[in-house]
Write a protein that holds these residues in place. Structure first.
Motif, PDB file in Angstrom:
ATOM      1  N   ALA A 219      -7.938  -4.776   7.038  1.00 23.19           N
ATOM      2  CA  ALA A 219      -7.539  -3.592   6.302  1.00 23.19           C
ATOM      3  C   ALA A 219      -7.549  -2.184   7.124  1.00 23.19           C
ATOM      4  O   ALA A 219      -6.535  -1.496   6.793  1.00 23.19           O
ATOM      5  CB  ALA A 219      -8.440  -3.724   5.084  1.00 23.19           C
ATOM      6  N   PRO A 220      -8.738  -2.024   7.815  1.00 25.52           N
ATOM      7  CA  PRO A 220      -8.745  -0.755   8.383  1.00 25.52           C
ATOM      8  C   PRO A 220      -7.340  -0.383   9.567  1.00 25.52           C
ATOM      9  O   PRO A 220      -6.903   0.650   9.548  1.00 25.52           O
ATOM     10  CB  PRO A 220     -10.061  -0.453   8.878  1.00 25.52           C
ATOM     11  N   PHE A 221      -7.013  -1.567  10.070  1.00 26.88           N
ATOM     12  CA  PHE A 221      -5.981  -1.457  10.980  1.00 26.88           C
ATOM     13  C   PHE A 221      -4.697  -1.305  10.446  1.00 26.88           C
ATOM     14  O   PHE A 221      -3.612  -0.432  10.715  1.00 26.88           O
ATOM     15  CB  PHE A 221      -5.814  -2.869  11.701  1.00 26.88           C
ATOM     16  N   VAL A 222      -4.634  -1.905   9.189  1.00 29.20           N
ATOM     17  CA  VAL A 222      -3.174  -1.656   8.432  1.00 29.20           C
ATOM     18  C   VAL A 222      -3.051  -0.422   7.849  1.00 29.20           C
ATOM     19  O   VAL A 222      -1.983   0.322   7.802  1.00 29.20           O
ATOM     20  CB  VAL A 222      -2.998  -2.705   7.336  1.00 29.20           C
ATOM     21  N   SER A 223      -4.028   0.234   7.291  1.00 28.03           N
ATOM     22  CA  SER A 223      -4.257   1.461   6.720  1.00 28.03           C
ATOM     23  C   SER A 223      -3.775   2.696   7.638  1.00 28.03           C
ATOM     24  O   SER A 223      -3.249   3.597   7.210  1.00 28.03           O
ATOM     25  CB  SER A 223      -5.819   1.959   6.081  1.00 28.03           C
ATOM     26  N   LEU A 224      -3.762   2.621   8.865  1.00 26.79           N
ATOM     27  CA  LEU A 224      -3.435   3.433   9.767  1.00 26.79           C
ATOM     28  C   LEU A 224      -1.955   3.752   9.988  1.00 26.79           C
ATOM     29  O   LEU A 224      -1.622   4.634  10.781  1.00 26.79           O
ATOM     30  CB  LEU A 224      -3.972   3.306  11.378  1.00 26.79           C
ATOM     31  N   VAL A 225      -1.227   2.934   9.337  1.00 26.81           N
ATOM     32  CA  VAL A 225       0.289   2.977   9.298  1.00 26.81           C
ATOM     33  C   VAL A 225       0.783   4.620   8.907  1.00 26.81           C
ATOM     34  O   VAL A 225       1.922   4.909   9.224  1.00 26.81           O
ATOM     35  CB  VAL A 225       1.118   1.849   8.505  1.00 26.81           C
ATOM     36  N   VAL A 226      -0.142   5.105   8.046  1.00 25.09           N
ATOM     37  CA  VAL A 226       0.246   6.289   7.387  1.00 25.09           C
ATOM     38  C   VAL A 226       0.180   7.581   8.597  1.00 25.09           C
ATOM     39  O   VAL A 226       0.615   8.702   8.290  1.00 25.09           O
ATOM     40  CB  VAL A 226      -0.430   6.752   6.150  1.00 25.09           C
TER      41      VAL A 226
END
Length: 495
Positions: A219-226
């Protein structure tokens, strides 16, 4: 004549007549900027609420699905993994989020666009490295005693916790710049990616406890796409601002209202304003703020997780800790929703304290608390009437004798907890982190002591009563702190 050298220094060599001219140019724009801040806060909170409301529901759904697709033992281990990880990241990372949000918002409110990130980065890196060292030292104990021999859960804990360092740093930067749409997108991407792993197990694409747990690490890795979108937008706004201000010498040399007021009030006031507006965040000041906010975060996580851990350590029925965790999700989900308000409230209050005055500050707190009380009353009534049925047959599918009165107590405690969060943001905006931390530590200590006493033999009811009582103590203590700060400000204004 004593003011002339101070004024000349303050306004880059210009005399007092120039100061009056600059003040005349600047003041008419002040109400417009204040209106923009109020509008930005309201719209930002609404946008962020959508993202975090979805996040709260998806987080609740993640544990609901995990409870259905895994056995009681595996589901309990997922609950413990989540509890331990979020105690850690809340204590070591959220203080940096709050520090960034407050510092950036204060400097923006005073008209200074450059924000030093070196000190927050150093503190965040120190916290992450400290966690890694402790986790490696306690690896055997965590794997064997906490996760019952499940090495994969330990790996998820370490990888996920380290990844959240970047995620929470990004949250603080976005909040301070009031980019609430992107903030909402970040937390929404986090929850969507997490629940995707549980859904994959539910539909048969994957299987087992490890597959469900991997969602917590991803989850934290994917959240950084923004983050790239946030930086791209910041660069575009700086370029647009440079084009708009490049046409005139007066605008390039314009001063802020705080600077003009300081010069007109005299050298003493000038020094205070200049220190507040221009001083770089020092490692000592930033570290002190982060330390006390860490105490606040530790206390908050204690209120949400101490009951789970104490019941897990003392209960005869091994699944009872999971039941307590499920009940406290009633409080946790709205608290996650309220992060939307907290996230936008701190930079908003910081800006109001710097520019708009006490009345606007108090109005924002009053409006927030009234909205919380209305929400908590409705939720508590719903829990009293239909809570046991929903917990047994809709959300978790577990045959346990929940009581409406006990669930309603959790709803009441949740409302008091949310009010405490609003009062806490007021204290942080006024730079009263140490005093606020004392209030939180008192409430958390009383709650742990209560959970370790046999005053109520039924442990779930003990947790429900204890949570409501501890949050009542907390809101009373923070209310007293808020009133004390208000009296000081009013006394200072009247002198």
């Amino acid at each position: 004549m004593a003011r002339w050298p101070s004024c000349a220094r303050r306004f880059r060599g210009r005399c007092c007549s120039c100061a009056f001219s600059a003040l005349a140019r600047e003041r008419p724009r002040t109400p417009h900027r204040a209106a923009q801040r109020r509008s930005g806060y309201g719209s930002g909170a609404r946008v962020l609420s959508i993202g975090i409301a979805s996040t709260g529901l998806l987080t609740f759904a993640y544990f609901s699905i995990a409870s259905h697709v895994l056995g009681e033992g595996s589901a309990k281990r997922i609950d413990l993994l989540w509890s331990i990880m979020f105690v850690i990241i809340s204590v070591i990372y959220r203080p940096i989020e709050q520090l960034l949000s407050r510092t950036i918002a204060e400097r923006r409110a005073r008209g200074h666009g450059a924000h030093a990130l070196r000190v927050p980065m150093l503190i965040q890196a120190a916290f992450a490295l400290t966690f890694l060292a402790v986790a490696l030292a306690l690896k055997g104990k965590l794997v064997d005693d906490v996760f019952e021999g499940q090495q994969a859960l330990y790996d998820v804990l370490v990888v996920g916790t380290l990844a959240y360092a970047a995620s929470y740093f990004a949250r603080g930067w976005l909040a301070g710049h009031q980019r609430f749409g992107l903030f909402g997108g970040l937390v929404l991407m986090e929850s969507v990616s997490r629940i995707s792993f549980a859904i994959a197990v539910a539909i048969g694409v994957a299987s087992g406890q490890t597959a469900v747990a991997l969602g917590i690490a991803a989850a934290p890795f994917v959240s950084l796409v923004v983050v790239p979108a946030a930086f791209a937008r910041a660069r575009a706004e700086r370029a647009r601002g440079a084009e708009e201000s490049g046409g005139g010498h007066e605008d390039a040399a314009a001063i802020t209202v705080d600077e003009a007021d300081a010069a007109l009030a005299g050298p003493g006031t000038e020094g205070v304003q200049e220190t507040a507006a221009h001083a770089e965040l020092s490692l000592r000041r930033g570290g002190g703020f982060a330390f006390w906010v860490s105490g606040i975060m530790l206390s908050e996580q204690t209120l949400l997780n101490a009951a789970v851990l104490t019941v897990d350590a003392t209960a005869r029925h091994r699944a009872l800790a999971g039941i307590v965790f499920n009940v406290l999700l009633i409080a946790r989900a709205p608290l996650q929703l309220f992060q939307a308000i907290q996230t936008s409230l701190l930079p908003h209050l910081t800006g109001l304290e710097a520019t708009a005055g006490h009345e606007a500050f108090a109005r924002a707190i009053r409006t927030t608390v009234l909205a919380i009380l209305a929400f908590a009353a409705a939720l508590s009534l719903g829990l009293l009437l239909v809570g046991p049925f929903a917990m047994r047959h809709v959300f978790f599918g577990q045959d346990f004798n929940y009581t409406g009165a006990g669930l309603a107590l959790i709803g009441i405690g949740m409302g008091l907890h949310l009010c405490s969060g609003a009062l806490n943001q007021a204290a942080l905006a006024r730079d009263r982190a140490r005093a606020a931390a004392a209030c939180w530590l008192l409430a958390a200590g009383l709650f742990v002591a209560w959970m370790l006493t046999p005053a109520i033999s039924e442990q779930l009811l003990r947790a429900e009563v204890g949570y409501a009582g501890a949050t009542a103590v907390l809101v009373l203590a923070l209310s007293a702190l808020y009133r004390q700060g208000t009296r000081r400000i009013e006394a200072g204004a009247g002198s």
